[in-house]
Scaffold this motif. Structure first.
Motif, PDB file in Angstrom:
ATOM      1  N   ILE A  16       0.586  15.199  -1.950  1.00  0.00           N
ATOM      2  CA  ILE A  16       1.353  15.922  -2.984  1.00  0.00           C
ATOM      3  C   ILE A  16       1.527  15.058  -4.224  1.00  0.00           C
ATOM      4  N   PHE A  17       1.786  13.752  -4.021  1.00  0.00           N
ATOM      5  CA  PHE A  17       2.069  12.881  -5.169  1.00  0.00           C
ATOM      6  C   PHE A  17       0.841  12.083  -5.613  1.00  0.00           C
ATOM      7  N   GLY A  18      -0.320  12.362  -5.025  1.00  0.00           N
ATOM      8  CA  GLY A  18      -1.561  11.675  -5.419  1.00  0.00           C
ATOM      9  C   GLY A  18      -1.471  10.171  -5.203  1.00  0.00           C
ATOM     10  N   LEU A  19      -0.895   9.755  -4.062  1.00  0.00           N
ATOM     11  CA  LEU A  19      -0.680   8.313  -3.832  1.00  0.00           C
ATOM     12  C   LEU A  19      -1.570   7.773  -2.714  1.00  0.00           C
ATOM     13  N   GLN A  20      -2.710   8.447  -2.460  1.00  0.00           N
ATOM     14  CA  GLN A  20      -3.566   8.041  -1.338  1.00  0.00           C
ATOM     15  C   GLN A  20      -3.988   6.577  -1.428  1.00  0.00           C
ATOM     16  N   ASP A  21      -4.175   6.050  -2.647  1.00  0.00           N
ATOM     17  CA  ASP A  21      -4.663   4.667  -2.802  1.00  0.00           C
ATOM     18  C   ASP A  21      -3.569   3.622  -2.672  1.00  0.00           C
ATOM     19  N   ARG A  22      -2.315   4.045  -2.825  1.00  0.00           N
ATOM     20  CA  ARG A  22      -1.251   3.029  -2.890  1.00  0.00           C
ATOM     21  C   ARG A  22      -0.239   3.118  -1.748  1.00  0.00           C
ATOM     22  N   LEU A  23      -0.360   4.172  -0.937  1.00  0.00           N
ATOM     23  CA  LEU A  23       0.647   4.369   0.126  1.00  0.00           C
ATOM     24  C   LEU A  23      -0.058   4.520   1.470  1.00  0.00           C
ATOM     25  N   ASP A  24       0.260   3.597   2.403  1.00  0.00           N
ATOM     26  CA  ASP A  24      -0.346   3.639   3.738  1.00  0.00           C
ATOM     27  C   ASP A  24       0.706   3.934   4.797  1.00  0.00           C
ATOM     28  N   PHE A  25       0.192   4.305   5.963  1.00  0.00           N
ATOM     29  CA  PHE A  25       1.104   4.521   7.098  1.00  0.00           C
ATOM     30  C   PHE A  25       0.683   3.632   8.256  1.00  0.00           C
ATOM     31  N   VAL A  26       1.651   2.966   8.877  1.00  0.00           N
ATOM     32  CA  VAL A  26       1.391   2.248  10.133  1.00  0.00           C
ATOM     33  C   VAL A  26       2.365   2.802  11.165  1.00  0.00           C
TER      34      VAL A  26
END
Ligand SMILES: C[S@@+](CC[C@H](N)C(=O)[O-])C[C@H]1O[C@@H](n2cnc3c(N)ncnc32)[C@H](O)[C@@H]1O
Length: 358
Positions: free
Chosen positions: A234-244
């Protein structure tokens, strides 16, 4: 007399100089305590059946025409709106026209980032039914975690609906205030934020939108993964936000120079908080800091009222409690953090910062 106004002395104080007793009037705070319990479900129904959205979009309108447009019963709609008006959540503009005051709109408008509908739904649908346990706890004490059903995250994530409702509630309660908290945290000098128990990312997203040089990892139970993914998209943050995905009592936390713990420590007793904080300390780079973001009891642990109520809810929903700034300072110091600072927001979620030495 020291006790005047308390207990039986209150009745004496009603005596007038002429010897007659003044009529006993129920104090306003007692009336609010009695009737206030009805306000939250009515707020929930007004939200669920589109009354707020309708009055905000179309402007003030008569309850009858509003009910007709929404396919609701006019008499019930009017009674419900009168209750909300008595609590100041809506206002009567003239005769039978009701409107939503400007200062209420951001919180009840489903399109606004501050919308609290998900949180109210959680309070009414989920938390209130669990409050019935208070009677059992009062009489018999709270059962040990291993004996109790319906407390903790295995219960929250019991099925898809309850998992989705929980993440919606978390977003509702945290996204609005997170922008201010991220500003107050002054993350200009930080490069990698680890949002521990970060859920679907209300704080991580706010921090990333505010600080372009920052990247972030949300560390949470695996059930949060797909919900965080949705926020990234939604916020276009695929490159800067990861999930562990992982368990903060078992697994090492990802390394970073700032670690956020939003509404996490209030879920746990002191010994478990210490274990989380020590892991956070280990995962922080030298010179890094931890951001504890939570409600704060005042120093005497008497209020504010929302913290007092949520402290009771924490008792039936989790194994935790709410704490004062001093109690958080002590926990942070025990885990090795120094230079503790308390920074209050304009809302009800505040910031307690602890530093790891260089
Ligand atoms: C009350 S929510 C707070 C969410 C978010 N930080 C906020 O401020 O709105 C607590 C979060 O802790 C996560 N959590 C609970 N137990 C955990 C565990 N053992 N390991 C990792 N995360 C956990 C939950 O899944 C949930 O997302």
């Amino acid at each position: 007399m020291v006790n005047a106004g308390i207990g039986k002395f209150a009745a004496d104080s009603q005596e007038q100089p002429n010897g007659r007793r003044a009529p006993l009037v129920m104090p306003e705070n007692l009336r609010t305590a009695i009737y206030g319990g009805i306000a939250a479900p009515m707020l929930h129904y007004a939200d669920k059946y589109g009354l707020f959205a309708e009055l905000i979009t179309r402007g003030p309108a008569a309850s009858e025409s509003t009910a007709r447009r929404l396919g609701l019963d006019p008499d019930t709609t009017q009674r419900l709106l009168i209750v909300l008006s008595a609590f100041g959540v809506v206002v009567r503009c003239d005769d039978d026209a009701f409107g939503v005051p400007a200062q209420i709109v951001p919180f009840v408008d489903p399109k606004d980032p501050n919308y609290i509908g998900g949180f109210v739904t959680h309070m009414v649908d989920d938390a209130r039914s669990r409050l019935e346990r208070i009677e059992q706890y009062l009489v018999k004490g709270k059962p040990l975690p291993c004996e109790e059903q319906g407390v903790g995250y295995s219960y929250v994530y019991r099925d898809e609906d309850s998992t989705a409702a929980f993440f919606q509630a978390m977003w509702a309660v945290s996204f609005g205030v997170s922008k201010e908290l991220a500003q107050l945290a002054q993350l200009e000098d930080c490069h990698r934020l680890i949002d521990v128990g970060g859920a679907n990312g209300p704080f991580a997203v706010s921090a990333l939108l505010l600080f372009p040089a920052l990247s972030a990892v949300v560390f949470d139970l695996p059930q949060a993964g797909s919900y965080l993914n949705r926020s990234r998209q939604i916020f276009g943050l695929q490159d800067r936000l990861d999930f562990v995905g992982g368990d903060f009592f078992q697994d090492p936390l990802p390394q970073g120079d700032v670690i956020a713990l939003g509404y996490v420590l209030s879920n746990w007793p002191d010994d478990r908080c210490l274990s989380i904080l020590r892991r956070a300390y280990d995962a922080l780079e030298p010179g890094g800091r931890v951001l504890v973001m939570d409600r704060l009891f005042d120093d005497t642990l008497d209020g504010p009222v929302d913290t007092a109520v949520m402290n009771l809810l924490m008792h039936v929903e989790t194994y935790g409690r709410h704490r004062s700034a001093a109690q958080f300072r002590d926990l942070l110091a025990d885990a090795g953090f120094t230079g503790c600072q308390v920074v209050r927001s304009a809302g009800d979620k505040h910031l307690v910062i602890g530093h790891k030495g260089d």
